[in-house]
Design an enzyme around this catalytic site. Structure first.
Site, mmCIF file in Angstrom:
data_model
loop_
_atom_site.group_PDB
_atom_site.id
_atom_site.type_symbol
_atom_site.label_atom_id
_atom_site.label_comp_id
_atom_site.label_asym_id
_atom_site.label_seq_id
_atom_site.Cartn_x
_atom_site.Cartn_y
_atom_site.Cartn_z
ATOM 1 N N GLY A 6 -37.393 18.460 -13.728
ATOM 2 C CA GLY A 6 -37.242 17.791 -15.006
ATOM 3 C C GLY A 6 -35.898 17.103 -15.081
ATOM 4 O O GLY A 6 -35.780 15.881 -14.967
ATOM 5 N N SER A 7 -34.840 17.895 -15.232
ATOM 6 C CA SER A 7 -33.503 17.332 -15.326
ATOM 7 C C SER A 7 -33.012 16.744 -14.003
ATOM 8 O O SER A 7 -32.041 15.996 -13.987
ATOM 9 C CB SER A 7 -32.509 18.408 -15.801
ATOM 10 O OG SER A 7 -32.818 18.825 -17.122
ATOM 11 N N ILE A 63 -46.523 14.936 -19.700
ATOM 12 C CA ILE A 63 -46.641 13.490 -19.818
ATOM 13 C C ILE A 63 -47.356 13.124 -21.128
ATOM 14 O O ILE A 63 -48.565 13.373 -21.276
ATOM 15 C CB ILE A 63 -47.396 12.899 -18.607
ATOM 16 C CG1 ILE A 63 -46.770 13.386 -17.292
ATOM 17 C CG2 ILE A 63 -47.413 11.385 -18.693
ATOM 18 C CD1 ILE A 63 -45.290 13.079 -17.145
ATOM 19 N N THR A 64 -46.626 12.564 -22.060
ATOM 20 C CA THR A 64 -47.202 12.138 -23.335
ATOM 21 C C THR A 64 -48.200 11.005 -23.091
ATOM 22 O O THR A 64 -47.943 10.085 -22.312
ATOM 23 C CB THR A 64 -46.089 11.666 -24.290
ATOM 24 O OG1 THR A 64 -45.227 12.759 -24.572
ATOM 25 C CG2 THR A 64 -46.676 11.150 -25.596
ATOM 26 N N ALA A 102 -35.790 4.983 -24.430
ATOM 27 C CA ALA A 102 -36.497 5.984 -25.225
ATOM 28 C C ALA A 102 -35.521 6.841 -26.022
ATOM 29 O O ALA A 102 -35.786 7.204 -27.176
ATOM 30 C CB ALA A 102 -37.355 6.856 -24.317
ATOM 31 N N ARG A 144 -38.100 24.767 -58.384
ATOM 32 C CA ARG A 144 -38.251 26.228 -58.265
ATOM 33 C C ARG A 144 -37.237 26.943 -59.148
ATOM 34 O O ARG A 144 -36.046 26.625 -59.133
ATOM 35 C CB ARG A 144 -38.015 26.622 -56.799
ATOM 36 C CG ARG A 144 -38.177 28.115 -56.525
ATOM 37 C CD ARG A 144 -39.640 28.476 -56.358
ATOM 38 N NE ARG A 144 -39.791 29.703 -55.585
ATOM 39 C CZ ARG A 144 -39.949 30.909 -56.126
ATOM 40 N NH1 ARG A 144 -39.964 31.045 -57.441
ATOM 41 N NH2 ARG A 144 -40.103 31.962 -55.346
ATOM 42 N N GLN A 178 -24.780 27.843 -56.563
ATOM 43 C CA GLN A 178 -23.726 27.342 -55.699
ATOM 44 C C GLN A 178 -24.090 27.449 -54.223
ATOM 45 O O GLN A 178 -23.820 26.535 -53.430
ATOM 46 C CB GLN A 178 -22.415 28.086 -55.973
ATOM 47 C CG GLN A 178 -21.798 27.739 -57.324
ATOM 48 C CD GLN A 178 -20.468 28.440 -57.533
ATOM 49 O OE1 GLN A 178 -19.999 29.181 -56.685
ATOM 50 N NE2 GLN A 178 -19.853 28.200 -58.690
ATOM 51 N N GLU A 235 -36.364 13.773 -22.787
ATOM 52 C CA GLU A 235 -35.513 12.600 -22.533
ATOM 53 C C GLU A 235 -34.070 13.026 -22.274
ATOM 54 O O GLU A 235 -33.113 12.368 -22.689
ATOM 55 C CB GLU A 235 -35.562 11.598 -23.706
ATOM 56 C CG GLU A 235 -36.933 11.305 -24.264
ATOM 57 C CD GLU A 235 -37.861 10.615 -23.299
ATOM 58 O OE1 GLU A 235 -37.449 10.350 -22.164
ATOM 59 O OE2 GLU A 235 -39.008 10.365 -23.670
ATOM 60 N N GLY A 236 -33.903 14.145 -21.587
ATOM 61 C CA GLY A 236 -32.576 14.676 -21.285
ATOM 62 C C GLY A 236 -32.230 15.823 -22.205
ATOM 63 O O GLY A 236 -32.176 15.659 -23.428
#
Length: 392
Positions: free
Chosen positions: A144-145, A171-172, A250, A276, A287, A371-372
């Site tokens: 990968g990297s 893989i998209t 990307a 709420r 606070q 992407e890294g």
């Protein structure tokens, strides 16, 4: 004292830093996300099924695919406009932004920047309309990297054909793609190949059981002696500089996209806290709640200013890859922190799909590392400021 609230980014008036044309593009995408995607996204995420082909055609009609490329039916917008479109898509869901950004910044960008005129004419017009879907095969199960260690191989036989063998992972768009840009080791460095997915020997398997990016198709690609013609190779890319240049494109979209997810979390949380009541008092009036919201507003604003600055640099043509790493590292890291903190304000309600917080947080776990990874970007920045590489 109770006054009308301001949107978090309105405090810094970031809209004043965006051109009217780019704002119009952003607003068009925001309306599309609100009207078309938000009503469906929780179901798509829960089932892990998303109509990618249908959405690609809709993205194409909006001009979102390859939108900053020139010619071939692409819109030719500014890089900043592309970033803002990514921001709005990811405000809907990171998986939806991934569908568009992988098509645009990886598959189309690779063909546009490194392909022959014949390859561009054959694929880019159809990819711009969404009629053809692309994927980008770089990452492998064990690499990968360190993409330079890839085991996928392409050899050229005596007749000139290429024979491609290997596997790609995570893989998209892989199992819905019509074309894959696959990177492989050759005798002449790493080369890219344009591979129609109906080629004999090519197969793609959808990865199931994901806890993140469920509204996106993620696949493993397998190539078993895939035979390609001599002109399937990308002629203008030799070595890792080719695929890495696409990754930089990307990453630019992610800088903006992650801010979209963070903005959606924070705006949702502010609205919830105003409605709420706890111990007969508005949750937003405590606070500790305001301290959380204030800190997140600061980080969101800083991330948006960073994204817009990098957009200007990119449009001017002189953004450094290490600067893109700064944006990707900072904005994904802070977006994930914002999503997690927002969930604490909503308590148990924050873990349901009635609200987008846990969905965004789960998605951003992937955005942080694809992407890294954060560590890779730290080393890129470290090398830039010291001149010394720590990768080996």
């Amino acid at each position: 004292m109770v006054s009308a609230p301001l949107a978090p980014l309105a405090l810094l008036d970031t809209d004043s830093l965006i051109s009217a044309e780019d704002r119009a593009i952003r607003d068009t995408v925001r309306s599309f996300v609100d009207d078309r995607l938000r009503p469906e996204i929780a179901d798509w995420y829960e089932t892990g099924e998303v109509p990618v082909r249908e959405l690609a055609l809709e993205f194409g009609k909006l001009g979102l695919l390859g939108m900053k490329l020139e010619g071939y039916g692409c819109a030719g917008t500014s890089a900043t406009a592309y970033g803002l479109a990514c921001m709005e898509l990811e405000a809907g869901d990171s998986g939806l932004r991934s569908i568009a950004s992988v098509q645009s910044s990886l598959a189309m960008q690779a063909i546009y920047a490194h392909g022959s005129e014949e390859q561009k004419d054959a694929w880019l017009p159809r990819m711009a309309t969404g009629e053809a879907i692309g994927c980008f095969g770089l990452t492998e199960p064990d690499f990968g990297s360190n993409p330079g260690g890839m085991r996928t191989r392409a050899r050229q036989d005596a007749g000139g054909d290429w024979v491609l063998t290997g596997n790609k992972m995570w893989i998209t768009n892989g199992s819905v793609a019509d074309v894959a840009v696959v990177w492989a080791q050759t005798e002449d460095k790493v080369r890219g190949f344009v591979v129609p997915t109906d080629t004999a020997g090519f197969s793609a398997t959808t990865i199931k059981h994901k806890m993140s990016l469920r509204a996106s198709v993620t696949s493993e690609l397998a190539m078993d002696d895939v035979r390609l013609p001599a002109d399937a190779v990308l002629p203008h890319a030799r070595g890792l500089a080719g695929p890495l240049s696409c990754l930089t494109e990307a990453r630019f979209g992610i800088i903006f996209g992650s801010i979209g997810a963070a903005r959606d979390c924070l705006e949702t949380t502010i609205a919830y806290a105003r409605e709420r009541e706890i111990f007969d008092k508005q949750l937003a009036a405590y606070q500790l709640t305001q301290a959380k919201l204030a800190d997140m507003t600061v980080e969101l604003g800083k991330g948006m200013l960073l994204a817009l600055h990098l957009g200007r640099l990119k449009d001017a043509g002189h953004v450094e890859p290490a600067a893109i790493s700064i944006g990707k590292l900072n904005n994904t890291r802070e977006a994930l922190a914002i999503a997690r903190e927002c969930r604490t304000v909503l308590g148990a309600a924050g873990i349901t799909l009635d609200y987008p917080l846990m969905r965004h947080a789960n998605n951003l776990e992937s955005v942080l590392t694809y992407e890294g990874t954060s560590e890779v970007h730290q080393l890129v920045i470290g090398q830039a400021v010291t001149g010394a590489s720590a990768f080996r």
